[in-house]
Design an enzyme around this catalytic site. Structure first.
Site, PDB file in Angstrom:
ATOM      1  N   LYS A  14      70.219   9.164  68.223  1.00 39.37           N
ATOM      2  CA  LYS A  14      71.504   9.128  68.941  1.00 39.37           C
ATOM      3  C   LYS A  14      71.359   9.693  70.350  1.00 39.37           C
ATOM      4  O   LYS A  14      71.799   9.077  71.317  1.00 39.37           O
ATOM      5  CB  LYS A  14      72.578   9.924  68.173  1.00 39.37           C
ATOM      6  CG  LYS A  14      72.825   9.423  66.756  1.00 39.37           C
ATOM      7  CD  LYS A  14      73.931  10.196  66.062  1.00 39.37           C
ATOM      8  CE  LYS A  14      73.602  11.659  65.853  1.00 39.37           C
ATOM      9  NZ  LYS A  14      72.602  11.926  64.812  1.00 39.37           N
ATOM     10  N   ARG A  89      81.758  13.613  62.843  1.00 39.87           N
ATOM     11  CA  ARG A  89      80.811  13.787  61.742  1.00 39.87           C
ATOM     12  C   ARG A  89      81.520  13.993  60.406  1.00 39.87           C
ATOM     13  O   ARG A  89      80.852  14.136  59.382  1.00 39.87           O
ATOM     14  CB  ARG A  89      79.933  14.998  62.013  1.00 39.87           C
ATOM     15  CG  ARG A  89      78.563  14.634  62.612  1.00 39.87           C
ATOM     16  CD  ARG A  89      77.853  15.926  62.943  1.00 39.87           C
ATOM     17  NE  ARG A  89      76.433  15.863  62.923  1.00 39.87           N
ATOM     18  CZ  ARG A  89      75.672  15.728  64.015  1.00 39.87           C
ATOM     19  NH1 ARG A  89      76.217  15.553  65.190  1.00 39.87           N
ATOM     20  NH2 ARG A  89      74.367  15.752  63.913  1.00 39.87           N
ATOM     21  N   ARG A 128      59.752  16.539  66.796  1.00 41.76           N
ATOM     22  CA  ARG A 128      60.548  17.131  67.873  1.00 41.76           C
ATOM     23  C   ARG A 128      60.475  18.658  67.809  1.00 41.76           C
ATOM     24  O   ARG A 128      60.392  19.327  68.836  1.00 41.76           O
ATOM     25  CB  ARG A 128      62.009  16.666  67.753  1.00 41.76           C
ATOM     26  CG  ARG A 128      62.881  17.167  68.888  1.00 41.76           C
ATOM     27  CD  ARG A 128      64.275  16.601  68.832  1.00 41.76           C
ATOM     28  NE  ARG A 128      65.032  17.155  67.727  1.00 41.76           N
ATOM     29  CZ  ARG A 128      66.266  16.760  67.385  1.00 41.76           C
ATOM     30  NH1 ARG A 128      66.862  15.805  68.062  1.00 41.76           N
ATOM     31  NH2 ARG A 128      66.887  17.319  66.387  1.00 41.76           N
ATOM     32  N   ARG A 145      70.149  19.314  56.508  1.00 44.56           N
ATOM     33  CA  ARG A 145      70.978  18.539  57.442  1.00 44.56           C
ATOM     34  C   ARG A 145      71.176  17.108  56.925  1.00 44.56           C
ATOM     35  O   ARG A 145      72.252  16.539  57.058  1.00 44.56           O
ATOM     36  CB  ARG A 145      70.321  18.501  58.833  1.00 44.56           C
ATOM     37  CG  ARG A 145      70.469  19.833  59.560  1.00 44.56           C
ATOM     38  CD  ARG A 145      69.481  19.964  60.682  1.00 44.56           C
ATOM     39  NE  ARG A 145      69.687  19.007  61.748  1.00 44.56           N
ATOM     40  CZ  ARG A 145      68.772  18.721  62.666  1.00 44.56           C
ATOM     41  NH1 ARG A 145      67.593  19.305  62.640  1.00 44.56           N
ATOM     42  NH2 ARG A 145      69.049  17.871  63.621  1.00 44.56           N
TER      43      ARG A 145
HETATM   44  P1  B4P Z   1      67.232  12.338  68.734  1.00 49.00           P
HETATM   45  O1  B4P Z   1      67.660  11.221  69.603  1.00 49.00           O
HETATM   46  O2  B4P Z   1      67.075  13.688  69.379  1.00 49.00           O
HETATM   47  O3  B4P Z   1      68.144  12.519  67.421  1.00 49.00           O
HETATM   48  P2  B4P Z   1      69.683  12.786  67.223  1.00 49.00           P
HETATM   49  O4  B4P Z   1      70.103  11.726  66.246  1.00 49.00           O
HETATM   50  O5  B4P Z   1      70.441  12.874  68.502  1.00 49.00           O
HETATM   51  O6  B4P Z   1      69.677  14.285  66.623  1.00 49.00           O
HETATM   52  P3  B4P Z   1      70.534  15.281  65.759  1.00 49.00           P
HETATM   53  O7  B4P Z   1      71.518  14.559  64.887  1.00 49.00           O
HETATM   54  O8  B4P Z   1      69.497  16.079  65.099  1.00 49.00           O
HETATM   55  O9  B4P Z   1      71.257  16.343  66.669  1.00 49.00           O
HETATM   56  P4  B4P Z   1      72.676  16.927  67.070  1.00 49.00           P
HETATM   57  O10 B4P Z   1      72.353  17.629  68.303  1.00 49.00           O
HETATM   58  O11 B4P Z   1      73.721  15.885  67.116  1.00 49.00           O
HETATM   59  O12 B4P Z   1      65.860  11.893  68.089  1.00 49.00           O
HETATM   60  C1  B4P Z   1      65.077  12.748  67.269  1.00 49.00           C
HETATM   61  C2  B4P Z   1      63.598  12.547  67.548  1.00 49.00           C
HETATM   62  O13 B4P Z   1      63.214  11.212  67.269  1.00 49.00           O
HETATM   63  C3  B4P Z   1      63.208  12.808  69.016  1.00 49.00           C
HETATM   64  O14 B4P Z   1      62.006  13.543  69.031  1.00 49.00           O
HETATM   65  C4  B4P Z   1      63.001  11.405  69.591  1.00 49.00           C
HETATM   66  O15 B4P Z   1      62.049  11.396  70.629  1.00 49.00           O
HETATM   67  C5  B4P Z   1      62.542  10.619  68.378  1.00 49.00           C
HETATM   68  N1  B4P Z   1      62.928   9.206  68.435  1.00 49.00           N
HETATM   69  C6  B4P Z   1      64.153   8.717  68.787  1.00 49.00           C
HETATM   70  N2  B4P Z   1      64.156   7.368  68.701  1.00 49.00           N
HETATM   71  C7  B4P Z   1      62.908   7.001  68.235  1.00 49.00           C
HETATM   72  C8  B4P Z   1      62.295   5.718  67.932  1.00 49.00           C
HETATM   73  N3  B4P Z   1      62.941   4.556  68.070  1.00 49.00           N
HETATM   74  N4  B4P Z   1      61.008   5.732  67.483  1.00 49.00           N
HETATM   75  C9  B4P Z   1      60.333   6.896  67.340  1.00 49.00           C
HETATM   76  N5  B4P Z   1      60.850   8.127  67.636  1.00 49.00           N
HETATM   77  C10 B4P Z   1      62.130   8.172  68.078  1.00 49.00           C
HETATM   78  O16 B4P Z   1      73.142  17.983  65.923  1.00 49.00           O
HETATM   79  C11 B4P Z   1      72.598  19.281  65.713  1.00 49.00           C
HETATM   80  C12 B4P Z   1      73.504  20.190  64.844  1.00 49.00           C
HETATM   81  O17 B4P Z   1      74.737  20.517  65.571  1.00 49.00           O
HETATM   82  C13 B4P Z   1      74.034  19.620  63.529  1.00 49.00           C
HETATM   83  O18 B4P Z   1      73.113  19.780  62.464  1.00 49.00           O
HETATM   84  C14 B4P Z   1      75.346  20.458  63.303  1.00 49.00           C
HETATM   85  O19 B4P Z   1      75.080  21.722  62.757  1.00 49.00           O
HETATM   86  C15 B4P Z   1      75.886  20.637  64.703  1.00 49.00           C
HETATM   87  N6  B4P Z   1      76.890  19.608  65.079  1.00 49.00           N
HETATM   88  C16 B4P Z   1      76.731  18.679  66.073  1.00 49.00           C
HETATM   89  N7  B4P Z   1      77.821  17.902  66.160  1.00 49.00           N
HETATM   90  C17 B4P Z   1      78.694  18.321  65.192  1.00 49.00           C
HETATM   91  C18 B4P Z   1      79.970  17.883  64.757  1.00 49.00           C
HETATM   92  N8  B4P Z   1      80.593  16.848  65.337  1.00 49.00           N
HETATM   93  N9  B4P Z   1      80.567  18.541  63.729  1.00 49.00           N
HETATM   94  C19 B4P Z   1      79.985  19.586  63.138  1.00 49.00           C
HETATM   95  N10 B4P Z   1      78.751  20.042  63.471  1.00 49.00           N
HETATM   96  C20 B4P Z   1      78.110  19.422  64.495  1.00 49.00           C
END
Ligand code: B4P
Length: 194
Positions: A14, A89, A128, A145
């Site tokens: 995302k 979420r 990551r 998670r």
């Molecule tokens: P990212 O792109 O970083 O993944 P993400 O889905 O954004 O991450 P996440 O869900 O963990 O984080 P958030 O901050 O929202 O990709 C991950 C890795 O994969 C990277 O290293 C990237 O380079 C690699 N990658 C991406 N695409 C790829 C591809 N096509 N091929 C290969 N590699 C690839 O959430 C963090 C915490 O915050 C949650 O656990 C929760 O506690 C809290 N939180 C956030 N929003 C909330 C909400 N609305 N309500 C309640 N709690 C919340």
């Protein structure tokens, strides 16, 4: 105004795809994860509270997150639209977002859900974690998670499907190929600026 939700499990890409979408379509990026990490790093009362949940792999309470979103939307009244990354979420967050946007005479137009198999999610997040320094990118917390996602966040997809807004996209291809598929959907609503 065009408003997009980018939806998917932790590590589905995302944050990665949001960067591409923001630069291609000139949308305002709202990532609740980034906003919460900023509060944590500034040791604000909200950050201290949120950290207790994030470090356990749990979702932060709805009222905390919804309050943050509302003030962020108000800061950008003239934007082309918003991309909501990692929000909503839970179903109550989705309902609150609909109410907030209705009050501002707009709505969610499209929800793009990234599908990635669980072993790949774990591999990516562990990768990551080697450089991010994020306390929630350890194997134990990652597994929690994903469980939390399956229990509380997955139902949000049904909510948007019921409203005819959900499109599923395979997020297991390269970053560039995944972006091409996302862009095909967005182009039906909004032209790229780059
Ligand atoms: P990212 O792109 O970083 O993944 P993400 O889905 O954004 O991450 P996440 O869900 O963990 O984080 P958030 O901050 O929202 O990709 C991950 C890795 O994969 C990277 O290293 C990237 O380079 C690699 N990658 C991406 N695409 C790829 C591809 N096509 N091929 C290969 N590699 C690839 O959430 C963090 C915490 O915050 C949650 O656990 C929760 O506690 C809290 N939180 C956030 N929003 C909330 C909400 N609305 N309500 C309640 N709690 C919340």
């Amino acid at each position: 105004m065009f408003n997009l939700v980018l939806f998917g499990p932790p590590g589905s890409g995302k944050g990665t795809q949001s960067e591409n979408i923001v630069s291609t379509y000139n949308l305002e990026h709202i990532s609740t994860g980034d906003l919460l990490r900023d509060e944590v790093s500034r040791h604000t009362p909200l950050g201290t509270e949120a950290r207790k949940y994030m470090d356990q792999g749990m979702l932060v309470p709805d009222e905390v997150v919804i309050g943050m979103i509302s003030s962020r939307i108000d800061e950008k009244p003239n934007s082309r639209g918003f991309i909501f990354d990692g929000f909503p979420r839970t179903r109550p967050q989705a309902e609150a977002l609909d109410k907030l946007l209705e009050f501002k005479h707009t709505k969610i137009h499209l929800v793009l859900a990234l599908d990635v198999p669980e072993p790949e999610l774990i591999k990516r997040l562990l990768g990551r974690g080697e450089t991010s320094g994020r306390s929630d990118d350890t194997e134990e917390v990652i597994v929690k998670r994903i469980k939390e996602y399956n229990a509380k966040t997955q139902p949000v997809a049904s909510y948007y499907n019921e409203h005819g807004k959900l499109e599923r996209v395979t997020g297991n291809h390269t970053v560039a190929d995944t972006f091409k598929t996302l862009a095909k959907h967005i182009n039906k609503y909004l032209l790229p600026v780059t």
